[in-house]
Write an enzyme that holds these catalytic residues in place. Structure first.
Site, short mmCIF file in Angstrom:
data_model
loop_
_atom_site.label_atom_id
_atom_site.label_comp_id
_atom_site.label_asym_id
_atom_site.label_seq_id
_atom_site.Cartn_x
_atom_site.Cartn_y
_atom_site.Cartn_z
N ASP A 227 0.00 5.43 0.44
CA ASP A 227 -1.15 6.26 0.83
C ASP A 227 -0.87 7.75 0.82
O ASP A 227 0.18 8.20 1.32
CB ASP A 227 -1.56 5.96 2.29
N GLU B 118 -3.42 10.29 2.73
CA GLU B 118 -4.66 10.41 3.48
C GLU B 118 -4.81 11.85 3.95
O GLU B 118 -3.87 12.44 4.46
CB GLU B 118 -4.68 9.46 4.68
N GLU C 168 0.82 -1.20 0.00
CA GLU C 168 0.00 0.00 0.00
C GLU C 168 0.86 1.26 0.00
O GLU C 168 1.90 1.31 0.66
CB GLU C 168 -0.90 0.00 1.24
#
Length: 337
Positions: A117, A119, A115
């Site tokens: 990210d 955010e 993953e």
């Protein structure tokens, strides 16, 4: 700072709002990154009518209300590439709201997922949105590699570009062409460097239990719908066969991503950004990691500006060192430094 870099050079500039890469060190280049419409590259993952297409699919609105959030994902899996979107975040009271722009393969590799990210964490009225990046490899969720930042602009006023460059040897996160973080593949990271094909996702959802002041402030649906706007969608990567994960992107085509790094000017930009805008750094979180993860190179002088919880002094928002589960995607600039 992360591990050292090989002395490759990337000459980096903007044309229209799109990134163009080239390198004098190699013949492999990323010549251009063009936008794609929603229909050309994406599919809705959840949220029914909470996803709306505008400008013939060039702009996407995803909304959070009392019923549900919303999200979309790339139609293809990719192994390396350059991925980008211009994003405008919800304004006014947005505590508990989470907008995510990320790559993942959790639906394919449930126990060993990778993953990358971005955010965006909403806040109460009068306080700014916060941004965090994170990296997981081979299911390494026990070791969160979060960083948090404040921004030099209001991300609710206009669109700003957020980008991820992912190659065999490095990952670079950008905001408005400014590199803000680099992760270099090292032997010490082992399989925790993301190395399996991933899809690109965008979601908006209710993170009331953790996103704002450790869950103190919840989503207030009197202000709903919360709308995140996405435009200038870029998918410039090595697509893979979803059945056997083979890729037609080999040789020079694959090497063009590996040849893209940073110029000395960009590196200076990144270092300046990090001095001024990093508010949490996992490598300095001694409460969480008495022995820092192996890829961390500890700058003892810089660490004096951070508390034992990894937060920079003066920026002690409640931080919890854990993975924050998103809704399942299947189930449902100019800066002066």
């Amino acid at each position: 700072m992360m591990g050292s870099l090989a002395p490759l050079v990337l000459f980096f500039f903007i044309a229209s709002p799109l990134f163009l890469f080239s390198s004098s060190a190699t013949t492999s280049v990323i010549e251009s990154s063009s936008t794609v419409s929603f229909e050309e590259g994406y599919t809705q993952t959840f949220g029914d009518s909470n996803l709306m297409l505008l400008r013939h699919g060039k702009t996407v609105h995803i909304a959070l209300d009392e019923r549900t959030g919303a999200g979309f994902a790339s139609q293809d899996l990719y192994l390396h590439g350059f991925f980008s979107a211009s994003i405008k975040l919800p304004s006014d009271y947005a505590a508990g709201v989470v907008v995510a722009f990320y790559m993942s393969n959790g639906d394919v590799f449930e126990k060993t997922h990778d993953e990358l990210d971005f955010e965006f964490l909403g806040n109460i009225r009068g306080r700014e949105w916060r941004v965090q990046t994170n990296v997981y490899g081979n299911g390494s969720t026990a070791i969160g590699r979060e960083e948090r930042y404040d921004l030099w602009f209001d991300p609710t006023d206009d669109f700003h570009q957020y980008s991820i460059l992912w190659s065999h040897d490095r990952i670079i996160f950008y905001i408005d062409s400014v590199p803000i973080r680099e992760i270099v593949r090292t032997e010490s990271m082992g399989g925790q460097f993301p190395s399996k094909p991933m899809s690109l996702y965008a979601t908006i959802w209710d993170g009331s239990n953790w996103a704002t002041s450790g869950g103190r402030y919840k989503v207030n649906y009197r202000y709903a719908p919360y709308i995140a706007e996405f435009a200038d969608l870029i998918l410039n990567g090595c697509a893979v066969n979803p059945m056997d994960h083979s890729s037609a992107c080999e040789g020079r085509a694959a090497a063009r991503y590996d040849s893209a790094t940073m110029s000395s000017e960009q590196r200076a930009q990144m270092e300046s950004f990090r001095r001024k805008h990093v508010t949490y750094f996992y490598c300095y979180d001694r409460n969480r990691y008495p022995n820092p993860p192996p890829e961390c190179n500890i700058d003892r002088e810089a660490r004096r500006s951070y508390g034992a919880d990894g937060a920079k002094f003066g920026n002690h928002h409640h931080h919890h060192g854990r993975s924050h589960r998103r809704p399942s995607p299947v189930g449902l600039a100019d800066a002066s430094f």
